[in-house]
Design a protein around this motif. Structure first.
Motif, PDB file in Angstrom:
ATOM      1  N   ALA A 144      -0.426  -1.671   9.074  1.00 52.43           N
ATOM      2  CA  ALA A 144      -2.054  -1.480   7.735  1.00 52.43           C
ATOM      3  C   ALA A 144      -2.916  -2.597   8.066  1.00 52.43           C
ATOM      4  O   ALA A 144      -4.029  -2.753   8.140  1.00 52.43           O
ATOM      5  N   ARG A 150       7.552  12.697  -8.821  1.00 55.89           N
ATOM      6  CA  ARG A 150       7.257  11.568  -8.260  1.00 55.89           C
ATOM      7  C   ARG A 150       6.974  10.286  -8.572  1.00 55.89           C
ATOM      8  O   ARG A 150       6.774   8.986  -8.385  1.00 55.89           O
ATOM      9  N   ASP A 202       1.834   5.528  -4.441  1.00 59.85           N
ATOM     10  CA  ASP A 202       0.829   7.088  -4.436  1.00 59.85           C
ATOM     11  C   ASP A 202       0.785   7.614  -3.424  1.00 59.85           C
ATOM     12  O   ASP A 202       0.099   8.533  -3.258  1.00 59.85           O
ATOM     13  N   THR A 203       1.314   7.425  -2.374  1.00 58.74           N
ATOM     14  CA  THR A 203       1.236   7.558  -1.068  1.00 58.74           C
ATOM     15  C   THR A 203       2.122   9.167  -1.082  1.00 58.74           C
ATOM     16  O   THR A 203       2.977   9.270  -1.839  1.00 58.74           O
ATOM     17  N   PRO A 204       1.684  10.035  -0.237  1.00 57.08           N
ATOM     18  CA  PRO A 204       2.477  11.262  -0.436  1.00 57.08           C
ATOM     19  C   PRO A 204       3.334  10.992   0.614  1.00 57.08           C
ATOM     20  O   PRO A 204       4.443  10.529   1.568  1.00 57.08           O
ATOM     21  N   GLU A 256       7.049  11.184   3.444  1.00 53.27           N
ATOM     22  CA  GLU A 256       7.007  10.764   4.388  1.00 53.27           C
ATOM     23  C   GLU A 256       8.365  11.471   4.923  1.00 53.27           C
ATOM     24  O   GLU A 256       9.213  10.444   4.443  1.00 53.27           O
ATOM     25  N   LYS A 309       8.742   7.084  -3.875  1.00 58.81           N
ATOM     26  CA  LYS A 309       8.443   7.370  -2.865  1.00 58.81           C
ATOM     27  C   LYS A 309       9.126   8.945  -1.936  1.00 58.81           C
ATOM     28  O   LYS A 309       8.400   9.353  -1.383  1.00 58.81           O
ATOM     29  N   GLY A 344       1.098  -1.480   0.086  1.00 60.78           N
ATOM     30  CA  GLY A 344       0.122  -0.121  -0.496  1.00 60.78           C
ATOM     31  C   GLY A 344       1.219   1.041  -0.157  1.00 60.78           C
ATOM     32  O   GLY A 344       0.638   2.237   0.479  1.00 60.78           O
ATOM     33  N   ILE A 345       1.631   1.144  -0.445  1.00 62.34           N
ATOM     34  CA  ILE A 345       3.139   2.574  -0.998  1.00 62.34           C
ATOM     35  C   ILE A 345       2.710   2.785  -1.810  1.00 62.34           C
ATOM     36  O   ILE A 345       2.958   4.276  -1.944  1.00 62.34           O
ATOM     37  N   ARG A 400       4.596  -0.840   7.806  1.00 57.75           N
ATOM     38  CA  ARG A 400       3.855  -0.506   7.448  1.00 57.75           C
ATOM     39  C   ARG A 400       2.546  -0.917   7.092  1.00 57.75           C
ATOM     40  O   ARG A 400       1.638  -0.687   7.468  1.00 57.75           O
ATOM     41  N   ARG A 401       3.127  -2.152   6.040  1.00 59.03           N
ATOM     42  CA  ARG A 401       2.685  -3.419   5.485  1.00 59.03           C
ATOM     43  C   ARG A 401       1.041  -3.544   7.355  1.00 59.03           C
ATOM     44  O   ARG A 401       0.526  -4.393   7.033  1.00 59.03           O
TER      45      ARG A 401
END
Length: 638
Positions: free
Chosen positions: A180, A81, A37-39, A41, A73, A34-35, A176-177
């Motif tokens: 989540a 990006r 297109d994430t903003p 960090e 990322k 789920g990483i 992160r996973r």
């Protein structure tokens, strides 16, 4: 095997070898983090900053290779990006097993024509460490780039540090996973728990409550979070709190499942009986990680149990008061019959023995020998399919006396349909049997007197008609025959009659056979009796005797029985709650039509059918008379 991204054409380049992993599997694994297109960090931004400083490079990127693009990322020095995959150097890097270094991109045929090399930003140097999963699937790279070629590549310290940082990026991705997945799991648990009818709760390993579902708050009416920690015990009835605490502490210390019944205060202040249960969840080493529990409202069940217990107590008291009533349970497979003291008294057996259970054979000596075979047959029939059981028999007592009993019960089967138990009750009916015997003696005396009356009346008719005119003598003969038919019917419906049905009853077919015997009966072939059989009582027998006597007499005089070739067929048919009787004559003289005059016998037959509440119809066909009589079964048995 992987399919290369469009435009890359890596398979055509010298030294290319296809990877061992599957591209579809790799992409699925990448998306599971789920990483994409994430903003930006901070944790990832700090990694690229440190990588750029470590390698003295103006550009550093955390680069993830998607199906047709590369997503950054974190980056420093690019201000982008993502870029298309056909200009990606990292797309080649993930095909290499270790650190991938390109000292001079202008001298490498794979990248010399790359737009990012020939044009801005004029990349000349590349070094990338794989971002690789535990099962060896490459997701991308942590890479550094420079505008100046570096023939010497990276120093050993820089190469080692870049790989260490790549592993840190993967650790962040795994964290992160995991978080989540936990938040999806917890969300599903809460939705499921709130949908349950029970109150659901959870505690930390030390027993401190930190979660209740919506049902708990609906039932108790307490504010959210007010029963966290140890506040839950105050919700119990004061008389139950110490017991609940002790049971809970025992489970926490021993790790045993928790189960207890207590009274829980509802929102309206009413205490209701509740079943509390909890189980521990353990880790791979067996340590308790958490307790999950439920509270189930069992107030209605407790009320039902109390009512059943009171009912059983009343039954026990009633049975103990009625010494001549007993109950029993026979375990068919084990051949053990257990019974109460009332049963034991009737069989002259010690109550303690029957409380523990004895075999059927141990009780058989108490049964009168003349009744034993019949009792065994009734038991066999119940076990082999009837399921219902009822038998009357005599029991020999210790003082030498006999007592009549009736036993009633029902077989219970297992899942396979095999009989496992026979449960029932036994009652002393000696007094009833004595009363019945007295009534029977009285009935026999009355029957004897009635028969004498028939004889006296018949004698009086014969005496009165002696010397009278032929017409009077003929009438007297008919009247005597009618009296004889009534006498025959009266004899038949007595319980000791030869035609009595099994169990002491009498049937319509038996009555017909008895009444029509003087006309040859079924053996002669001239009388054919067919169809259903039904019980017939004393009152109905009298009316039927008159009807059938008149039909048979007329058939013998004028109808089918007046000729040797003639015959009568009598058919009985159940029609719901009624019975149809059809009398059909064939083979006699040709019938011209209905008689011109209604005789006395015909009038008697019609009145007899009315007394039975029935309907009668006659069909005077040329081939012979057909009479149809329909009467209610209830009136027939009366």
């Amino acid at each position: 095997m992987t399919e290369l991204p469009p435009g890359a054409a890596l398979a055509e380049m010298p030294g290319f070898s296809a990877p061992a992993w599957d591209e579809a599997h790799r992409l699925a694994e990448l998306r599971s983090y789920g990483i994409l297109d994430t903003p930006p960090e901070r944790d990832f931004d700090e990694v690229v900053q440190f990588a750029a400083q470590l390698c003295a490079a103006p550009i550093a990127v955390v680069n993830l290779i998607d199906q047709d693009r590369q997503f950054f990322k974190a980056e420093i020095g690019l201000s982008l990006r993502e870029t298309p995959l056909d200009v990606s150097i990292c797309a080649h890097a993930i095909l290499q097993p270790d650190l991938f270094v390109v000292p001079d991109t202008t001298r490498d045929p794979r990248f010399a024509a790359n737009p990012l090399v020939t044009g801005a930003p004029h990349l000349r140097f590349y070094a990338g460490a794989l971002l690789e999963t535990a099962e060896g699937l490459p997701l991308g790279t942590l890479c550094v780039l420079d505008y100046v070629a570096r023939p010497e590549g990276l120093t050993p310290e820089q190469a080692f540090g870049l790989q260490i940082l790549a592993r840190q990026v993967m650790a962040q991705l795994e964290l992160r996973r995991a978080l989540a997945m936990r938040e999806a799991s917890e969300r599903r648990f809460r939705v499921l728990a709130d949908a349950m009818p029970q109150m659901v709760w959870s505690t930390l390993p030390d027993g401190s409550h930190d979660y209740y579902n919506a049902r708990w708050y609906e039932f108790t009416g307490v504010p959210f979070g007010s029963t966290d920690g140890a506040g839950w015990n105050g919700m119990f009835h004061p008389d139950d709190q110490a017991r609940a605490w002790a049971r809970w502490r025992h489970s926490l210390e021993s790790g045993e499942p928790y189960e207890i019944e207590y009274r829980l205060r509802r929102a309206d202040g009413v205490y209701r009986w509740t079943l509390g249960r909890a189980l521990p969840v353990r880790d791979a080493e067996g340590r308790i990680e958490r307790w999950f529990g439920t509270c189930t409202d069992i107030e209605d069940i407790k009320a039902t149990e109390d009512a059943l217990r009171r009912s059983e107590e009343r039954l026990r008291l009633a049975l103990s008061a009625a010494e001549m009533v007993g109950t029993f349970i026979w375990d068919v497979r084990a051949d053990r019959i257990a019974a109460d003291p009332g049963f034991a008294r009737l069989f002259s057996v010690a109550p303690e023995a029957l409380a523990a259970g004895v075999s059927i054979a141990a009780l058989e000596p108490a049964v009168h020998p003349e009744d034993a075979l019949r009792l065994r047959a009734r038991i066999r029939a119940a076990l082999q399919g009837e399921r219902g059981f009822e038998a009357e028999y005599r029991l020999r007592q210790r003082d030498g006396g006999l007592r009549w009993v009736v036993a009633r019960g029902r077989c219970e089967g297992d899942a396979a349909g095999q009989v496992s138990e026979l449960r029932g009750v036994i009652m002393d009916i000696t007094e009833r049997k004595l009363a019945e015997e007295g009534q029977e003696l009285l009935a026999r005396e009355l029957s004897h007197r009635i028969k004498n009356i028939f004889t006296v009346i018949g004698g009086m008719i014969s005496l009165s008609s002696s010397g009278a005119t032929p017409e009077v003598r003929g009438f007297a003969q008919v009247l005597r025959r009618r009296l004889q038919a009534l006498a025959v019917a009266h004899d038949y419906v007595r319980p000791e009659a030869a035609g009595a049905a099994p169990g002491g009853g009498t049937t319509l077919r038996g009555l017909l056979a008895t009444l029509l015997a003087p006309y040859g009966g079924e053996e002669s072939g001239r009388l054919r009796l067919m169809g259903d059989d039904v019980p017939v009582g004393v009152k109905a027998a009298t009316s039927l005797a008159l009807i059938l006597h008149e039909l048979a007499t007329n058939a013998a005089k004028y109808g089918a029985l007046s000729r040797e070739a003639g015959h009568v067929a009598i058919t009985l048919e159940r029609r719901g709650e009624r019975l149809g009787l059809t009398w059909q004559e064939r083979g006699g003289p040709e019938v011209a039509g209905p008689p011109e005059r209604r005789g006395f016998g015909t009038i008697l037959a019609e009145r007899g059918s009315l007394q039975l509440g029935g309907r009668v119809a006659q069909d005077w066909d040329r081939a012979g008379l057909t009479l149809r009589l329909e009467v209610p079964l209830a009136r027939l048995a009366g």
